[in-house]
Design a protein around this motif. Sequence first.
Motif, mmCIF file in Angstrom:
data_model
loop_
_atom_site.group_PDB
_atom_site.id
_atom_site.type_symbol
_atom_site.label_atom_id
_atom_site.label_comp_id
_atom_site.label_asym_id
_atom_site.label_seq_id
_atom_site.Cartn_x
_atom_site.Cartn_y
_atom_site.Cartn_z
ATOM 1 N N GLU A 46 0.861 -1.180 0.000
ATOM 2 C CA GLU A 46 0.000 0.000 0.000
ATOM 3 C C GLU A 46 0.896 1.228 0.000
ATOM 4 O O GLU A 46 2.070 1.169 0.366
ATOM 5 C CB GLU A 46 -0.923 0.021 1.217
ATOM 6 C CG GLU A 46 -0.226 0.064 2.550
ATOM 7 C CD GLU A 46 -1.200 0.098 3.711
ATOM 8 O OE1 GLU A 46 -1.988 1.060 3.789
ATOM 9 O OE2 GLU A 46 -1.176 -0.848 4.529
ATOM 10 N N GLN A 47 0.341 2.351 -0.435
ATOM 11 C CA GLN A 47 1.120 3.585 -0.436
ATOM 12 C C GLN A 47 1.433 3.983 1.014
ATOM 13 O O GLN A 47 0.533 4.267 1.783
ATOM 14 C CB GLN A 47 0.338 4.706 -1.124
ATOM 15 C CG GLN A 47 0.079 4.438 -2.610
ATOM 16 C CD GLN A 47 -0.890 5.437 -3.198
ATOM 17 O OE1 GLN A 47 -1.951 5.712 -2.621
ATOM 18 N NE2 GLN A 47 -0.561 5.991 -4.350
ATOM 19 N N PHE A 48 2.661 4.018 1.435
ATOM 20 C CA PHE A 48 3.886 3.713 0.720
ATOM 21 C C PHE A 48 4.707 2.792 1.610
ATOM 22 O O PHE A 48 5.748 3.167 2.119
ATOM 23 C CB PHE A 48 4.675 4.993 0.403
ATOM 24 C CG PHE A 48 3.894 5.931 -0.481
ATOM 25 C CD1 PHE A 48 3.851 5.698 -1.853
ATOM 26 C CD2 PHE A 48 3.176 6.969 0.040
ATOM 27 C CE1 PHE A 48 3.121 6.537 -2.681
ATOM 28 C CE2 PHE A 48 2.433 7.800 -0.794
ATOM 29 C CZ PHE A 48 2.402 7.580 -2.154
ATOM 30 N N SER A 172 -2.303 -5.944 -3.166
ATOM 31 C CA SER A 172 -2.190 -4.489 -3.111
ATOM 32 C C SER A 172 -3.505 -3.897 -2.610
ATOM 33 O O SER A 172 -4.578 -4.327 -3.024
ATOM 34 C CB SER A 172 -1.870 -3.909 -4.486
ATOM 35 O OG SER A 172 -1.893 -2.495 -4.439
ATOM 36 N N VAL A 175 -3.088 0.822 -5.412
ATOM 37 C CA VAL A 175 -2.711 0.951 -6.820
ATOM 38 C C VAL A 175 -1.750 -0.185 -7.177
ATOM 39 O O VAL A 175 -1.380 -0.995 -6.319
ATOM 40 C CB VAL A 175 -2.035 2.323 -7.104
ATOM 41 C CG1 VAL A 175 -2.985 3.463 -6.778
ATOM 42 C CG2 VAL A 175 -0.735 2.463 -6.303
ATOM 43 N N HIS A 177 1.600 -1.778 -7.540
ATOM 44 C CA HIS A 177 2.982 -1.654 -7.089
ATOM 45 C C HIS A 177 3.774 -2.779 -7.762
ATOM 46 O O HIS A 177 3.209 -3.607 -8.476
ATOM 47 C CB HIS A 177 3.078 -1.794 -5.570
ATOM 48 C CG HIS A 177 2.273 -0.771 -4.821
ATOM 49 N ND1 HIS A 177 2.743 0.491 -4.534
ATOM 50 C CD2 HIS A 177 1.018 -0.831 -4.286
ATOM 51 C CE1 HIS A 177 1.837 1.168 -3.857
ATOM 52 N NE2 HIS A 177 0.765 0.393 -3.705
ATOM 53 N N SER A 178 5.067 -2.817 -7.523
ATOM 54 C CA SER A 178 5.873 -3.921 -8.039
ATOM 55 C C SER A 178 6.899 -4.310 -6.981
ATOM 56 O O SER A 178 7.722 -3.491 -6.580
ATOM 57 C CB SER A 178 6.580 -3.526 -9.337
ATOM 58 O OG SER A 178 7.178 -4.668 -9.924
ATOM 59 N N ASN A 189 4.567 -7.840 -10.064
ATOM 60 C CA ASN A 189 3.585 -6.787 -9.857
ATOM 61 C C ASN A 189 2.599 -7.177 -8.750
ATOM 62 O O ASN A 189 2.227 -8.347 -8.624
ATOM 63 C CB ASN A 189 2.803 -6.506 -11.142
ATOM 64 C CG ASN A 189 3.607 -5.687 -12.136
ATOM 65 O OD1 ASN A 189 4.657 -5.140 -11.813
ATOM 66 N ND2 ASN A 189 3.116 -5.607 -13.359
ATOM 67 N N CYS A 224 9.677 -1.001 -4.118
ATOM 68 C CA CYS A 224 8.608 -0.872 -5.102
ATOM 69 C C CYS A 224 9.233 -0.364 -6.398
ATOM 70 O O CYS A 224 9.950 0.634 -6.392
ATOM 71 C CB CYS A 224 7.529 0.090 -4.622
ATOM 72 S SG CYS A 224 6.203 0.310 -5.842
ATOM 73 N N LYS A 226 7.371 0.327 -9.213
ATOM 74 C CA LYS A 226 6.366 1.032 -10.012
ATOM 75 C C LYS A 226 6.153 2.403 -9.362
ATOM 76 O O LYS A 226 5.984 2.489 -8.147
ATOM 77 C CB LYS A 226 5.026 0.279 -10.005
ATOM 78 C CG LYS A 226 4.956 -0.909 -10.953
ATOM 79 C CD LYS A 226 4.605 -0.483 -12.359
ATOM 80 C CE LYS A 226 4.266 -1.684 -13.223
ATOM 81 N NZ LYS A 226 5.391 -2.603 -13.441
ATOM 82 N N CYS A 228 4.311 4.830 -7.802
ATOM 83 C CA CYS A 228 2.986 4.638 -7.220
ATOM 84 C C CYS A 228 2.480 5.870 -6.476
ATOM 85 O O CYS A 228 1.432 5.808 -5.826
ATOM 86 C CB CYS A 228 3.009 3.437 -6.268
ATOM 87 S SG CYS A 228 4.250 3.561 -4.961
ATOM 88 N N HIS A 232 6.712 7.128 -3.359
ATOM 89 C CA HIS A 232 7.230 5.898 -3.977
ATOM 90 C C HIS A 232 8.672 5.606 -3.574
ATOM 91 O O HIS A 232 9.028 4.458 -3.271
ATOM 92 C CB HIS A 232 7.123 6.034 -5.502
ATOM 93 C CG HIS A 232 7.958 5.055 -6.263
ATOM 94 N ND1 HIS A 232 7.672 3.708 -6.314
ATOM 95 C CD2 HIS A 232 9.093 5.227 -7.003
ATOM 96 C CE1 HIS A 232 8.581 3.094 -7.053
ATOM 97 N NE2 HIS A 232 9.451 3.986 -7.474
#
Length: 273
Positions: A46-48, A172, A175, A177-178, A189, A224, A226, A228, A232
């Motif tokens: 999750e962010q972040f 996730s 959004v 993420h990777s 991913n 991560c 990606k 995001c 990030h």
Amino acid sequence: MKIIYFLMGILVLVSCMEGPTKNNITWGKVVGSKENSATQIELFAEQFKWTVRYSGNDNTLGEFDYKLTTEINPLAIMTTEAIEASLFEIEYGENGINELQEKQDSFEYKQFPKDHDDINGELNRKERLQRLLKQMKKRHDDKIDVAALDDFILTDTLVLCIDQEYEFNFRSKDVIHSAYFPHFRAQMNTVPGMITRFKYTPAITTEEMRRKESDAHFEYMLMCNKICGTGHYSMKMIVRVLEKEEYDSWVLSKSANSFEKTVDTMKHQKSTR
């Protein structure tokens, strides 16, 4: 000469057919269903930040459902108590159905149409979720709760055992993420609404890598990969690989903080309502 070109064409065709087949077999082993000896771990994005859920002594991750997401249960792990706690929060918690109904009927909000419409929209959403949770409670089989009770959760470090195969299950919350392990040369991913996975067996402990790299502060990392959002760059987690004896002692020390402790907290909160 034509015969040579013909034979070369056949060789190229055969090599093209063989290549993908071999690669698919390898990829299938990496992302396929776990072997009995593989330890299950969930990585929740999750962010972040990253959150790790270990499968406990039974090596089975408990079920989950996003509708059970609460402050005390951020991974939405499913048990009887978790369903009841989510229902109570959506009905009587802060900005819950009861509070929204009071606002809906108040003169203060009725004189501002936009605010009143916003409350109606939020109330409709909460009531739909309430109905879904009641259906979930009715269908729920409490026999599956046991799989979740010995799971334990960490937010600071992913700890692994050398020469132990792991199946990483990725989720996730928000959004795409990777999950990128640069030293393991592995990446997957993490996608909202679905589980992705791969298997990996660490071969070198953190201490061995520190000696190899002549770096006393070396750490494996999970990042991560990606973009995001604004945070990030900070979405990282230390990965530590231990020898088996040290790892077993570490697992034993964490078992006291299993999800069963969270369930006990839910029971206590229920008894004090």
